[in-house]
Every structure is written in C-alpha cells, then in structure tokens.
Design an enzyme around this catalytic site. Sequence first.
Site, PDB file in Angstrom:
ATOM      1  CE  LYS A  22      -3.050   2.615   3.130  1.00 17.63           C
ATOM      2  NZ  LYS A  22      -2.084   3.606   3.650  1.00 17.63           N
ATOM      3  CG  ASN A  23       2.635   2.575   3.556  1.00 18.60           C
ATOM      4  OD1 ASN A  23       1.491   3.020   3.517  1.00 18.60           O
ATOM      5  ND2 ASN A  23       3.177   2.123   4.675  1.00 18.60           N
ATOM      6  NE  ARG A  97      -0.398  12.299   5.914  1.00 15.95           N
ATOM      7  CZ  ARG A  97      -0.166  13.370   6.659  1.00 15.95           C
ATOM      8  NH1 ARG A  97      -1.165  14.134   7.022  1.00 15.95           N
ATOM      9  NH2 ARG A  97       1.046  13.682   7.038  1.00 15.95           N
ATOM     10  CG  ASP A 121      -4.977   5.461   9.672  1.00 14.52           C
ATOM     11  OD1 ASP A 121      -6.178   5.236   9.431  1.00 14.52           O
ATOM     12  OD2 ASP A 121      -4.065   4.669   9.405  1.00 14.52           O
ATOM     13  CG  ASP A 319       2.429   1.641   9.022  1.00 11.59           C
ATOM     14  OD1 ASP A 319       2.045   2.563   9.764  1.00 11.59           O
ATOM     15  OD2 ASP A 319       2.561   1.770   7.801  1.00 11.59           O
ATOM     16  CG  MET A 341       7.876   7.584  14.388  1.00 11.86           C
ATOM     17  SD  MET A 341       8.069   7.001  12.693  1.00 11.86           S
ATOM     18  CE  MET A 341       9.768   6.426  12.734  1.00 11.86           C
TER      19      MET A 341
END
Length: 434
Positions: A22-23, A97, A121, A319, A341
């Site tokens: 996904k990223n 995002r 998110d 993640d 983070m």
Amino acid sequence: MASFEVIGGNPLKGEIVPQGAKNEALQILCAVLLTSEPVTISNIPDIRDVNKLIELLRDMGVKVGKLASDTYRFQADDVHLSYLDTPEFVAQGRALRGSVMILGPMLARFGKCQLPKPGGDKIGRRPLDTHFVGLEKLGGKLTLEGLDFYRINADGRLRGAHMLLEEASVTGTANILMAAVLAEGTTTIYNAACEPYVQQLCKMLVRMGARITGIGSNLLTIEGVESLGGTEHRMLPDMIEIGSFIGLAAMTGSEITIKDCQIQELGVIPDTFRKLGIQLEFRGDDIYIPAQDRYQIATYLDGSILTVSDHTWPGLTPDLLSIVLVVATQAKGTVLIHQKMFESRLFFVDKLIDMGAQIILCDPHRATVIGLNKRTRLHGITMTSPDIRAGVALLIAALSADGRSIIENVEQIDRGYQYIDKRLTSLGAQIRRL
C-alpha cells in the site's frame, strides 16, 4: 458502516499471498504524473486508499486502463489543471492522505499545484512541513489559505538545491525526489528516508530516465533531466501484511505459509517477531510459521525487559507496532512497546484490556504488556476499529479469542487490507461481513 462478526478460538492452516505494498503504491501512482508517456504498474492492491487515488488521477485527466486485476496502464498526457479548482477535487484530496504526493510531480511538470489538507488515519500530529520546506528550496512558492488549503507555484523550471530534511519522512522524501528529477541542476537530499518503498520509487524513476545516486542510503543525489519517459513497474509485497500474518499465526496457534515475501526487503521485521518467541522458517522466498502452543518473549542479556520501538528504516516500521503489541498479549513474558512517532496510535489498547489482556498504558507513547502465556485466552467483545493498523490488530485478537466478537467501522481495515475477510476465511477463519 460495515462490521465483522468473528468467531474466534480456531487454528488456521494454509498458504496466503501478501498483497502489493500500500505505502509503495501511493508513491508510485503519483509518479505517473511526471511523464506524458504510458506507465504500466502491476501488483497494485485492490484497497480503498489506492482505489481513491486512482480515481483522483482519472478525474485529473490521466488515462487509466485496467489490464488485469492488479495491473493498470496510466498516461498523463492531458492533465486537466482546471480540475484542481473544483469542489470535487477538494473533497477527494481531503479524504486521502496519499494525495499529498501529487504536489512534487505537479509542481515539477506544470509549475503549480494546490491541495486541501489531506486526510488519513487519526493517529496524532502528522505535519507536512518537510514536504513544503523541501519544495520551497527547489523554487516553489507556498501560499497558505487558512489552516487547511495549500497552493504552491514556481516561476519557470525548478532549480536543484542542497537540503537537510528535519525528519526522514517517507512521503516527504518521495515528494521532494519527484520534484527534483525534473529540476535544473543537482539536488542533494540528506537525512532522506531509505525505506524499500522509496528505493522502489527511485528505481522506477531511473528506468524513466532520471539520474539518481545513493539509492538505499540517507543521502540522495539527483541530477535533473528535461523530461521522463514511460516504464513498467512491479510493486513489492506489503511488509505490513506479512508482519500481520506472522502475528496472526502466533496468536491463533496456526500453521501458515506466507508466499512470495521478498524476504531481503523485510529488514528487521522477521527478527523482531523472533524476539517475541515466534518460530519462522525461510523456504526460498516464502515464510513458514509452524503451529506453536506457546511462545516466549526474549529479555536483554542482563535479564531486563525487552523494549520494542519504531524507528526510521532500517528500524522497525511504526505500522507494525500495533501487531507486535497484540501478539505480546498471549506470549510468556513482558515487553515495553514504545511508539515514538505518533501519540494516538496506542489508543486502542482499552479494547484489548476489555478482552482480558494485561496492558499498562504508561503514556500516549508507551505501553507495557504482560503476556498471558495462553493460560487465559482473550474473550470476544464488541469494538470499533480506530485506524487501519489497530483494526487489523483487533481482528487478530478476535480470531484468537474465545467466543464472538463484533468489529465495527471495518472500512478502516478495508483502506489497507485487500479482501481480508475472504482471504482469512480461506485459511479456516470464521469471519462474516455484516
């Protein structure tokens, strides 16, 4: 709003193939805006966030052709700049995002772009300063309208610059990188993110004609070129899915083989799960997890409690901390989870505590997990998924728990995990979408 009904307590068995990353997809898709020539991308995951970005590109005028279930051809030879002024564009940008990464390509190729503050998110503060500071150093001029709408323009071609990023932001590095490849002169990006996703973007841009050195390091050097051409690109498997499936196997005492993992790109992820006592076996590019009745958290050499924390690559991706946390609830031993983070990412542990887990939330960034060693199983409850990663952690908890669980707001899970209910059902999970 959809929900999952989960009947837990049953071991799973079988093989599962991770989706495309996904990223990585969110970066790679934005890069098609850098050229007027066709770009073919395969192993694209069929998930909400990626599909929304493809829809946004199509509405901007990019020609989109679906060649197979996971393969698309894109051609940005007639981008409609006027679409950026429409209410539809504003709504799409706010909902996603990943939309922030159109800024670099659009600024480099067309000299301007605008964007509402993007969504995503709700896991804490996620400032965009790194993006805009870098783009301004290349010659972009930022105008902020209110607190949630950005316009950035350039007078002529962007110019290369040396920059030291305040944070090693993955999306910030990607945005600046995509702008720099078409800038005049040399750009050096120090403290650049060097995740495999950024490396993949660099390799794709090089195939398109970009000149980039230092790939895989935190110092990227880009020699700007006049234009880029088309290419073909295949995305990596999703490392977050792979880690999630490892955690699922341990929690449910299941024998699972994860296929085609590109193990060399996983960094410390396998060893992190080994520290929790989970047995892994590499079989070529597959990861085999045997069924385990028990798994024990390691300690440091002096016997002190293990700490698992997130860090920029090659450290552990943030993640996966939600998955590590939930897996630790059924281990033997104690671990401190330190989420550096994001200050809201641990705010799902109350659901795990309601299920019977022993967790002390020390502050917004740290939680101590006292493992139950599977002597006492979690029990099913009704809960709500607050974000993508917490949602899958709760799904793993529900599949390991006694009884029936309801997970509401599973659209959050759908944003990042492709057909997760159907794929886990094929392994023997009892999940029903309501």
